[in-house]
Design an enzyme around this catalytic site. Structure first.
Site, PDB file in Angstrom:
ATOM      1  CB  SER A 146      -0.885   0.000   1.254  1.00 38.30           C
ATOM      2  OG  SER A 146      -1.531   1.249   1.440  1.00 38.30           O
ATOM      3  CE1 TYR A 159      -3.913  -1.963   5.282  1.00 42.31           C
ATOM      4  CE2 TYR A 159      -3.113   0.186   4.576  1.00 42.31           C
ATOM      5  CZ  TYR A 159      -3.651  -1.052   4.281  1.00 42.31           C
ATOM      6  OH  TYR A 159      -3.903  -1.381   2.968  1.00 42.31           O
TER       7      TYR A 159
END
Length: 254
Positions: A146, A159
């Site tokens: 990501s 995350y």
């Protein structure tokens, strides 16, 4: 001239391939002729994805929590039983976790995200590598990271940390297993309209402040990842190893 987009005879595994970006990639692989194994926890979504994609190519889904070693082992065994081999594995399964101030995050909240986003990648890649070495055929590993793995993920540090770890794993495997003909790369999605981002998709303020900064001026879609999956899984990327492919509409360079 070789058709580098033809994956007939190729067997691909997509973890989390029953929805969102994973389904977009699985769909692209099936359209290119690959047999596809979908690993996912949600059996209803698994069945729906299998039903849809089976119209394109041989597809079979397996109930699998990638953070559980026994379930990963069983899913790989089922994949081999169904298709006889594995040529590529896309480690896409991931969760977002609860956002909030870093100093208020519990260690259990951190571990819950890491279990899927890091342990799941490790276990899936280990299973694929063992199979590819046994086949003596080489193969392709793709980690879905990501932008949060390379940018500051305020209020979402757990995350971002897991997605940064995925990139370190990718680079390590790219150097360790290339001798076996196994190449490893990563895809870094930007702002993509999926279930994980559904709250932001419908938020006018977010659209005004963030999506208008995307040079292409729109949310990404799962379909935007189909071609990348085909390229990285197949022979066209035979000399591509240890690389990060950012698919974000230009957001990170604006």
């Amino acid at each position: 001239m070789a058709d580098f987009l033809n994956l007939e005879g190729h067997v691909a595994v997509v973890t989390g391939g029953n929805n969102g970006i994973g389904l977009g990639m699985a769909r692209g692989l099936a359209q290119a002729g690959a047999s596809v194994a979908i690993w996912g926890r949600n059996t209803e979504r698994n069945a729906a994805a299998e039903s849809e994609l089976s119209q394109l190519a041989p597809v079979k889904s397996f109930a699998c929590d990638v953070s559980d070693p026994a379930q990963v082992e069983a899913a790989m065994a089922g994949t081999i039983e169904a298709f006889g081999r594995v040529d590529s594995l896309i480690a896409n399964a991931g969760i977002g976790g609860k956002k909030g101030p870093f100093h208020e995050m519990t260690i259990d909240e951190f571990h819950d995200v890491a279990a899927v986003n890091v342990d799941g990648v490790v276990l899936s890649f280990q299973a694929a590598i063992k199979q590819m070495i046994a086949q003596e055929s080489g193969g392709s590993l793709v980690a879905v990271s990501s932008l949060a793995g390379i940018e500051g993920a305020a209020t979402n540090v757990h995350y971002g940390a897991t997605k940064g770890a995925v990139l370190a794993i990718m680079r390590g495997l790219a150097t360790e297993y290339a001798r076996y003909g196994i190449r490893t790369n990563a895809i870094l999605p930007g702002w993509i309209a999926t279930d994980m981002t559904s709250a932001a998709v419908g938020n006018d303020t977010f659209t005004e402040k963030v999506i208008k900064r995307v040079p292409i001026r729109r949310w990404g879609t799962p379909e935007d990842f189909a071609a990348a999956a085909v390229y990285l899984a197949g022979p066209g990327s035979a000399y591509t190893n240890g690389q990060q492919f950012v698919i974000d509409g230009g957001y990170s360079v604006f």
